[in-house]
Motif scaffolding. Structure first.
Motif, PDB file in Angstrom:
ATOM      1  N   ASP A 288       0.831  -1.206   0.000  1.00 57.78           N
ATOM      2  CA  ASP A 288       0.000   0.000   0.000  1.00 57.78           C
ATOM      3  C   ASP A 288       0.864   1.254   0.000  1.00 57.78           C
ATOM      4  O   ASP A 288       0.580   2.223  -0.714  1.00 57.78           O
ATOM      5  CB  ASP A 288      -0.918   0.008   1.225  1.00 57.78           C
ATOM      6  N   MET A 289       1.907   1.260   0.813  1.00 61.86           N
ATOM      7  CA  MET A 289       2.787   2.416   0.888  1.00 61.86           C
ATOM      8  C   MET A 289       3.446   2.684  -0.459  1.00 61.86           C
ATOM      9  O   MET A 289       3.447   3.824  -0.955  1.00 61.86           O
ATOM     10  CB  MET A 289       3.864   2.203   1.956  1.00 61.86           C
ATOM     11  N   ALA A 290       4.005   1.653  -1.051  1.00 59.86           N
ATOM     12  CA  ALA A 290       4.713   1.823  -2.322  1.00 59.86           C
ATOM     13  C   ALA A 290       3.780   2.333  -3.412  1.00 59.86           C
ATOM     14  O   ALA A 290       4.153   3.203  -4.220  1.00 59.86           O
ATOM     15  CB  ALA A 290       5.347   0.499  -2.746  1.00 59.86           C
ATOM     16  N   THR A 291       2.561   1.816  -3.435  1.00 63.88           N
ATOM     17  CA  THR A 291       1.595   2.241  -4.453  1.00 63.88           C
ATOM     18  C   THR A 291       1.185   3.696  -4.257  1.00 63.88           C
ATOM     19  O   THR A 291       1.109   4.476  -5.215  1.00 63.88           O
ATOM     20  CB  THR A 291       0.357   1.330  -4.421  1.00 63.88           C
ATOM     21  N   GLU A 292       0.935   4.065  -3.018  1.00 60.58           N
ATOM     22  CA  GLU A 292       0.560   5.455  -2.729  1.00 60.58           C
ATOM     23  C   GLU A 292       1.682   6.425  -3.086  1.00 60.58           C
ATOM     24  O   GLU A 292       1.442   7.510  -3.634  1.00 60.58           O
ATOM     25  CB  GLU A 292       0.206   5.607  -1.252  1.00 60.58           C
ATOM     26  N   ILE A 293       2.911   6.040  -2.762  1.00 62.90           N
ATOM     27  CA  ILE A 293       4.045   6.922  -3.045  1.00 62.90           C
ATOM     28  C   ILE A 293       4.207   7.125  -4.542  1.00 62.90           C
ATOM     29  O   ILE A 293       4.423   8.245  -5.017  1.00 62.90           O
ATOM     30  CB  ILE A 293       5.337   6.360  -2.430  1.00 62.90           C
ATOM     31  N   GLN A 294       4.086   6.029  -5.299  1.00 67.36           N
ATOM     32  CA  GLN A 294       4.256   6.175  -6.741  1.00 67.36           C
ATOM     33  C   GLN A 294       3.121   6.995  -7.348  1.00 67.36           C
ATOM     34  O   GLN A 294       3.350   7.797  -8.271  1.00 67.36           O
ATOM     35  CB  GLN A 294       4.342   4.798  -7.409  1.00 67.36           C
ATOM     36  N   ALA A 295       1.902   6.835  -6.842  1.00 60.48           N
ATOM     37  CA  ALA A 295       0.783   7.645  -7.323  1.00 60.48           C
ATOM     38  C   ALA A 295       1.028   9.121  -7.006  1.00 60.48           C
ATOM     39  O   ALA A 295       0.789  10.004  -7.844  1.00 60.48           O
ATOM     40  CB  ALA A 295      -0.517   7.170  -6.683  1.00 60.48           C
ATOM     41  N   ALA A 296       1.509   9.398  -5.794  1.00 57.38           N
ATOM     42  CA  ALA A 296       1.799  10.784  -5.402  1.00 57.38           C
ATOM     43  C   ALA A 296       2.916  11.362  -6.262  1.00 57.38           C
ATOM     44  O   ALA A 296       2.864  12.527  -6.678  1.00 57.38           O
ATOM     45  CB  ALA A 296       2.195  10.829  -3.926  1.00 57.38           C
ATOM     46  N   ARG A 297       3.939  10.555  -6.524  1.00 59.22           N
ATOM     47  CA  ARG A 297       5.059  11.024  -7.343  1.00 59.22           C
ATOM     48  C   ARG A 297       4.585  11.363  -8.760  1.00 59.22           C
ATOM     49  O   ARG A 297       4.950  12.407  -9.328  1.00 59.22           O
ATOM     50  CB  ARG A 297       6.150   9.956  -7.368  1.00 59.22           C
ATOM     51  N   LEU A 298       3.774  10.493  -9.343  1.00 64.97           N
ATOM     52  CA  LEU A 298       3.302  10.740 -10.705  1.00 64.97           C
ATOM     53  C   LEU A 298       2.415  11.986 -10.764  1.00 64.97           C
ATOM     54  O   LEU A 298       2.497  12.770 -11.708  1.00 64.97           O
ATOM     55  CB  LEU A 298       2.556   9.516 -11.228  1.00 64.97           C
ATOM     56  N   LEU A 299       1.565  12.178  -9.768  1.00 70.29           N
ATOM     57  CA  LEU A 299       0.745  13.387  -9.712  1.00 70.29           C
ATOM     58  C   LEU A 299       1.615  14.640  -9.624  1.00 70.29           C
ATOM     59  O   LEU A 299       1.349  15.656 -10.277  1.00 70.29           O
ATOM     60  CB  LEU A 299      -0.186  13.345  -8.498  1.00 70.29           C
ATOM     61  N   THR A 300       2.656  14.552  -8.814  1.00 69.65           N
ATOM     62  CA  THR A 300       3.548  15.704  -8.625  1.00 69.65           C
ATOM     63  C   THR A 300       4.319  16.012  -9.900  1.00 69.65           C
ATOM     64  O   THR A 300       4.412  17.175 -10.325  1.00 69.65           O
ATOM     65  CB  THR A 300       4.516  15.438  -7.459  1.00 69.65           C
ATOM     66  N   TYR A 301       4.864  14.987 -10.537  1.00 68.69           N
ATOM     67  CA  TYR A 301       5.597  15.200 -11.783  1.00 68.69           C
ATOM     68  C   TYR A 301       4.660  15.701 -12.879  1.00 68.69           C
ATOM     69  O   TYR A 301       5.045  16.520 -13.714  1.00 68.69           O
ATOM     70  CB  TYR A 301       6.271  13.898 -12.239  1.00 68.69           C
ATOM     71  N   TRP A 302       3.431  15.205 -12.874  1.00 69.87           N
ATOM     72  CA  TRP A 302       2.437  15.651 -13.858  1.00 69.87           C
ATOM     73  C   TRP A 302       2.136  17.134 -13.668  1.00 69.87           C
ATOM     74  O   TRP A 302       2.113  17.903 -14.642  1.00 69.87           O
ATOM     75  CB  TRP A 302       1.158  14.817 -13.702  1.00 69.87           C
ATOM     76  N   ALA A 303       1.911  17.547 -12.429  1.00 71.67           N
ATOM     77  CA  ALA A 303       1.642  18.960 -12.161  1.00 71.67           C
ATOM     78  C   ALA A 303       2.825  19.818 -12.585  1.00 71.67           C
ATOM     79  O   ALA A 303       2.658  20.893 -13.194  1.00 71.67           O
ATOM     80  CB  ALA A 303       1.332  19.171 -10.679  1.00 71.67           C
ATOM     81  N   ALA A 304       4.033  19.350 -12.284  1.00 74.20           N
ATOM     82  CA  ALA A 304       5.230  20.098 -12.661  1.00 74.20           C
ATOM     83  C   ALA A 304       5.373  20.185 -14.179  1.00 74.20           C
ATOM     84  O   ALA A 304       5.701  21.246 -14.732  1.00 74.20           O
ATOM     85  CB  ALA A 304       6.469  19.437 -12.056  1.00 74.20           C
ATOM     86  N   ASP A 305       5.118  19.087 -14.846  1.00 74.70           N
ATOM     87  CA  ASP A 305       5.226  19.061 -16.305  1.00 74.70           C
ATOM     88  C   ASP A 305       4.192  19.974 -16.953  1.00 74.70           C
ATOM     89  O   ASP A 305       4.479  20.687 -17.921  1.00 74.70           O
ATOM     90  CB  ASP A 305       5.055  17.623 -16.803  1.00 74.70           C
ATOM     91  N   ARG A 306       2.975  19.984 -16.398  1.00 74.93           N
ATOM     92  CA  ARG A 306       1.931  20.868 -16.921  1.00 74.93           C
ATOM     93  C   ARG A 306       2.329  22.329 -16.723  1.00 74.93           C
ATOM     94  O   ARG A 306       2.118  23.159 -17.612  1.00 74.93           O
ATOM     95  CB  ARG A 306       0.600  20.587 -16.212  1.00 74.93           C
ATOM     96  N   ALA A 307       2.897  22.642 -15.566  1.00 73.82           N
ATOM     97  CA  ALA A 307       3.340  24.019 -15.312  1.00 73.82           C
ATOM     98  C   ALA A 307       4.432  24.423 -16.294  1.00 73.82           C
ATOM     99  O   ALA A 307       4.462  25.552 -16.794  1.00 73.82           O
ATOM    100  CB  ALA A 307       3.841  24.153 -13.877  1.00 73.82           C
ATOM    101  N   GLU A 308       5.330  23.496 -16.593  1.00 81.47           N
ATOM    102  CA  GLU A 308       6.425  23.776 -17.522  1.00 81.47           C
ATOM    103  C   GLU A 308       5.910  23.988 -18.939  1.00 81.47           C
ATOM    104  O   GLU A 308       6.317  24.919 -19.638  1.00 81.47           O
ATOM    105  CB  GLU A 308       7.426  22.611 -17.491  1.00 81.47           C
TER     106      GLU A 308
END
Length: 388
Positions: A288-308
């Motif tokens: 559960d931890m690993a899945t949540e972390i990867q989901a959070a990471r992808l959301l964060t990178y997605w937001a950053a990429d959209r901002a860029e």
């Protein structure tokens, strides 16, 4: 659709990871416990150019893309959230000046901010106004070629070391409150500017977080951000949006550290003659931890990429990333503590610090309930495009 970092980003991440693992993680427990200011880490942040993450190259900064920006905060926060705070608010101040400053303001401030010679933060919150920034009481009254600023601010990170602070003030009365708000770039050595005390905190040790008073501080009109009154709220909201991506990245770093601690401990700790990582109850938590972390990471990178890529506001994406990643950090810190059992409650293990640090991300740069409202507003207005 490409979910891979490019070669430059990978090298940047590896450089930061090496720095964090070798120079931050080993000293963090003792320095956090004793309240020692991390002067040596500040020096290394300067050497690595991290104070200039959001400063354009023409002013001597890294001019980093937004994904590299989040990589920096993820890796440093994984070692110690407090170390990320040394240049987090400073990076938001750089965004404000780079985006909205006059040519003269950029020339005056950004080169020195890029090197860390001139440090900064973000000066918004007041004792009676946090989430509701339109409720601030700090005023700036025009007096010839100066503004006279009077008021108080609180929860200001890096206030004692900052040389200049963007301060949100009311410069006039208007039918709509936000039209009377402006940002002044305040020299912290000005007479009347006083840091009154450091606030005691549950976690997020390392950088100081302060209350301060502005008692008739005189600020040159030339230091009105952008040179136009009434634009302050829009300016800071745009900066906070990038700040929320920053907070999301820090949360991913804290969650990752909690997972790594739990995984390592579960492999070493034995019960009933075998490592506890062999027990299904522990495996379910790790999964559960690993899945949540990867989901959070992808959301964060997605937001950053959209901002860029858009170069514009990404309130919904930043809100989603900040909300989800910060909640994931809290859950992962708690689950890691449970996996550690009694040792998780001991200050001798890193998970105890992670458990205290994690809640900050659910509050900082706008509470998660506010982020839900921001997300919902984008969805209801029709502008909330989901997907890639």
């Amino acid at each position: 659709m490409d979910f891979e970092l490019n070669d430059e980003q990978k090298l940047f991440r590896e450089t930061l990871r090496d720095f964090a693992d070798k120079e931050i993680a080993p000293v963090a427990p003792e320095w956090e416990r004793t309240g020692r200011y991390p002067t040596e880490i500040v020096a290394r942040l300067r050497e690595l150019g991290l104070f200039g993450l959001n400063v354009p190259e023409e002013y001597g900064g890294l001019g980093a893309d937004r994904v590299s920006y989040v990589l920096a905060f993820e890796e440093v926060a994984r070692a110690w959230l407090g170390a990320a705070g040394l240049f987090g608010p400073h990076s938001v101040a750089c965004v404000l000046i780079a985006r909205h400053g006059t040519a003269a303001q950029k020339e005056r401030y950004l080169p020195r901010m890029a090197t860390g010679e001139l440090r900064s933060g973000i000066c918004l919150t007041e004792p009676g106004a946090g989430t509701d920034l339109q409720g601030i009481a700090t005023t700036a009254v025009r007096d010839g070629d100066h503004y006279v600023v009077t008021g108080a601010k609180t929860w200001i990170t890096n206030a004692r070391v900052a040389g200049v602070l963007p301060v949100l003030v009311k410069t006039g009365r208007a039918e709509r409150a936000h039209e009377g708000m402006s940002v002044l770039l305040v020299d912290t050595s000005s007479p009347g500017f006083t840091v009154t005390r450091d606030l005691p905190k549950l976690g997020y040790k390392g950088p100081e977080t302060c209350e301060l008073v502005l008692d008739e501080v005189r600020v040159p009109v030339a230091d009105l951000l952008g040179g136009e009154e009434g634009r302050g709220l829009q300016q800071v909201l745009g900066g906070l949006e990038i700040g929320r991506i920053n907070i999301a990245a820090r949360a991913v770093g804290v969650a990752q550290a909690a997972y790594e601690a739990a995984l390592g401990y579960s492999r070493e700790r034995e019960a009933f003659g075998r490592p506890i990582s062999n027990f299904q109850a522990i495996q379910l938590k790790l999964a559960d931890m690993a899945t949540e972390i990867q989901a959070a990471r992808l959301l964060t990178y997605w937001a950053a990429d959209r901002a860029e890529k858009t170069g514009g506001r990404v309130d919904m994406e930043a809100g989603m990333a900040k909300m989800y990643a910060s909640e994931a950090a809290i859950r992962c810190a708690l689950e890691s503590m449970r996996i550690h059992g009694g040792y998780g409650y001991s200050a001798e293990f890193v998970v105890e610090r992670l458990y205290r640090d994690a809640p900050l991300m659910a509050i900082g740069e706008g509470t998660n309930d506010v982020q839900r409202l921001v997300i919902a507003k984008a969805l209801v207005s029709g502008g909330g495009r989901l997907g890639w």
